[in-house]
Each structure stands twice: as C-alpha cells, then as structure tokens.
Design a protein around this motif. Sequence first.
Motif, PDB file in Angstrom:
ATOM      1  N   LEU A 222       0.925  -1.359   0.112  1.00  0.00           N
ATOM      2  CA  LEU A 222       0.001   0.121   0.009  1.00  0.00           C
ATOM      3  C   LEU A 222       0.937   1.286  -0.003  1.00  0.00           C
ATOM      4  CD1 LEU A 222      -2.809  -0.898   2.259  1.00  0.00           C
ATOM      5  CD2 LEU A 222      -2.784  -1.071  -0.007  1.00  0.00           C
ATOM      6  N   ILE A 223       1.850   1.160   0.633  1.00  0.00           N
ATOM      7  CA  ILE A 223       2.446   2.502   1.005  1.00  0.00           C
ATOM      8  C   ILE A 223       3.363   2.550  -0.494  1.00  0.00           C
ATOM      9  CG2 ILE A 223       5.047   3.269   1.895  1.00  0.00           C
ATOM     10  CD1 ILE A 223       4.132   1.988   4.701  1.00  0.00           C
ATOM     11  N   GLY A 224       3.846   1.776  -1.293  1.00  0.00           N
ATOM     12  CA  GLY A 224       4.517   1.789  -2.513  1.00  0.00           C
ATOM     13  C   GLY A 224       3.356   2.371  -3.391  1.00  0.00           C
ATOM     14  N   VAL A 225       2.196   1.831  -3.513  1.00  0.00           N
ATOM     15  CA  VAL A 225       1.196   2.399  -4.637  1.00  0.00           C
ATOM     16  C   VAL A 225       0.827   3.856  -4.169  1.00  0.00           C
ATOM     17  CG1 VAL A 225      -0.995   2.056  -5.217  1.00  0.00           C
ATOM     18  CG2 VAL A 225       0.140   0.057  -4.979  1.00  0.00           C
ATOM     19  N   ALA A 230       1.545   9.773  -5.379  1.00  0.00           N
ATOM     20  CA  ALA A 230       2.244  10.979  -4.979  1.00  0.00           C
ATOM     21  C   ALA A 230       3.230  11.439  -6.082  1.00  0.00           C
ATOM     22  CB  ALA A 230       2.460  10.967  -3.696  1.00  0.00           C
ATOM     23  N   ALA A 231       4.087  10.664  -6.545  1.00  0.00           N
ATOM     24  CA  ALA A 231       4.810  10.998  -7.429  1.00  0.00           C
ATOM     25  C   ALA A 231       4.285  11.340  -8.581  1.00  0.00           C
ATOM     26  CB  ALA A 231       6.003   9.848  -7.673  1.00  0.00           C
ATOM     27  N   ALA A 245      -4.142  17.102  -3.404  1.00  0.00           N
ATOM     28  CA  ALA A 245      -4.068  15.566  -3.978  1.00  0.00           C
ATOM     29  C   ALA A 245      -2.847  15.261  -3.232  1.00  0.00           C
ATOM     30  CB  ALA A 245      -4.079  15.445  -5.300  1.00  0.00           C
ATOM     31  N   VAL A 246      -1.533  15.764  -3.078  1.00  0.00           N
ATOM     32  CA  VAL A 246      -0.425  15.417  -2.793  1.00  0.00           C
ATOM     33  C   VAL A 246      -0.337  15.234  -1.125  1.00  0.00           C
ATOM     34  CG1 VAL A 246       2.051  15.994  -2.462  1.00  0.00           C
ATOM     35  CG2 VAL A 246       0.971  16.393  -4.704  1.00  0.00           C
TER      36      VAL A 246
END
Length: 425
Positions: A222-225, A230-231, A245-246
Amino acid sequence: MQATTPTTPPPPSRPRVGERIMTAINRDPSTAPHADRNDTVLAAVLFTAAACIALFTDDGRRPDALGWALLLAGHAPLARRRRRPMLNFCLVAAPIAAFHALDHNHSAPVPATMVALYTIATTGTVRRTLATGGTVIGLGLVMNALTNPEGMIELLRITGWVVAVLFCGIDVRYYRQYVASIVERAERAERTREEEARRRVAEERLRVARDLHDLLAHSITLIGVQTSVAAHVLTADPQRLDRAAVAKALDDIAETCRSARGELRTTLEVLRAQDAPDARGALPDLHGLPDLAEAARLAGASVHLSVRADDVPPAVGAAAYRIVQEALTNAVRHAGPEPSVHVEVCAERGALRLSVTDDGTGPDPAGNPGFGLVGMRERARSVGGTLDAGPRSGGTGFEVTAVLPAPAQSLPTTTTTTITAERAG
C-alpha cells in the motif's frame, strides 16, 4: 592485594560398591565395557581357585601333567565367554569332562563349569538354557554311573547347584530385559517430548512468519502504491500542482505506516510475553474486513465487499481476515491500475466460504514466486479448510476461493459495502 588461586571443582564421587554391582547386573553383558579384560581376569582367578582346590582337597586323585593341561584347557575359553556362549561352553565342557573321566579332583573345575552355564542362561533363550542344563545333568548321571556308582548323593548335590545357577541366570536375564524396557520407554518418552517441543517451535515460527508476511507485505504494498500516486501527482503537471491531492496521498501513507506500526508492535509484544508462551494477542476477525477494503481504496482499488456471517470461531475469523488481506494485497500489486475487486464472505451449512476476485491480469508467471499463495493455503489448512487460487475461467482476472469449517449460523448478519477509488488530480 592478595592473589587468588583458582579453585578446582571437587572430583566426582565414585559410585559405591553396591551401585557398581547393580550396574553390572543391569547392563547387557554383550555391551559391557572392558568385557574381554574382565573375563580374562575372571578366567585367571577361577583357574587359581581350581588349582588350590585340586592341591588342598581330597576329592579324587591329585592331577598329573595331563590333568593340569585339561584343567587349564577348561578355563582358558572363559576369557572370551561372552562371544558365542554356546561354543564357549562346549570348549569348556570337553576338557573338563575328560578331567572328570580320569578321576582327578572332581571339585576343582566346578566353578568354571558354573560360570559357563551362567553365561548361557543370561545370554540365551530359556529353551536353550533348559536344554543345556538337561544335557549336562544327563551326561553327569551317565558318567557317574559308569565311574563312581557310590557317589550318587554328591551328584545330586551338584545337580542342585546346576539347576540353581541356571535359574539364577534366567532370572537375571529377565531382570535385564525389564530394566532395558523401562529405559527404552523413558528414552522414547523423552524423544517424544523433544519432537513435540521441536514441532511446537516450528509451528510457532511458521505462524510468526505468516503474520509478519501478511502485515509487512500488505502495508509495504500500500505504501508503494500511494507513493507512486504522490510521485505521479508531482510530475504530471508541475504548473498546476494539486497540493490537496499530494497532501492526501502523504496522509494516506502516514496512516498506513501508523497502522502497520501498531500491528507490528502487537506482534512483538506477543513474542516478548515470556510469562504467557501460548498468548496470541487479539486475533483479527471479520469485523476488520471493512478496514482492509478502505486500505485497498487508498491504494487506488475499487472494492465491493459483502459479508454475510457472524459469530464464527476466532481462529476461523482470523484465517479469513488474513486470506482476504493477502488477496487484496496481491490484487493491488498485480491487477494493474485501479482494479475492481469483489470480496464475498458468507456462512452456510457449517462452513465459511469466501472469494476474492479482480479484473486484472494477475501475477506475472515469469516473476519471482513469493510466499503469499503458500501462506494463504497454510492459513486455510490451519483451521481444517481448503483454498484454491488461480486465473478466472473467463481468462481475465484472478480468483481466490476458500472454504473454512465453521458452525452453522442461525441469523447471519449481512454487510455489503462498495468502496471505490477516488481519482486524484
């Protein structure tokens, strides 16, 4: 300052004479240490005793050169009496029978004969022991009738000694078998306890490995997605940067980290609980499925959740929770962007049935195999259930189905939740 000299531990106390005698009696004669050396000493002592009896008692004539040779030949095989006791007895009996036939001192070789008979009784079967004793007594009666008809009383006395020695040897043999059976049962029980302890350790390690895998794999995915989201927001259109959104993506990452840290802390507290080794902590259950669906939403998935079950056993609820958790993690990781996932959990006919399906492409067959599917199957087997996982029949998407034993529910509760991913930007 005085120098201190190291103190040496006291030497171990030697066992008492009675303890050494009981140890020698209990021990299997074929496995006794220094058997040949001890038997050689025994043969020498018996020959010395026989020589003294032949020289200083009047029970037949004193041995001549041939008699001494026969007496020595009857004692020499006793140095290897534990190796093939029956052959050893024959080698002892042949020269001693000739010694008696020549009417030499009849009492001199009796101790050696008794030792040879005792060896047969303690190492052989009861049938062979009785057959040997009967043969010795019969030959003694025949020889005595031919050479010394008047000495029947002495022969009966010797016969009584033969019977006593044989039955003493049989009793010692059975006693050794009894002691050996007790020792064997104790060793078997100890091996069983050690195997049970190793099995419990292996099961606990496997349980911890599954818990850590389910927790870390789910949270890290989840953190990776969320980080990718964000990127993407930062690089998609720098001139029209959507700060809200960020900030929301970063808040989602922080919330996932806090949740993972809390679960990890709970797991570590259970592992550190020395006073309660069987403590497993609070088990997750079906009430936590909406939180899993919400976490998948934060990663960009559209999740339709339907739960029609209530009051299932804690172990079954925990297994179902972990299976759904891993299935959602795999869907977020492998199903592609914004996957649609359907989660159904229902209790019917004494079983809890669950399925997790998505419309993605599924895991890459050429990729490195992980432990997710293995862990889900182990979760299902741990409560007596079954699990199947693979591509859907239509060729699109991936499906995980499991059947877990559970008591039939009289009034199952129905919870249907649809959680859709919110598009950023």
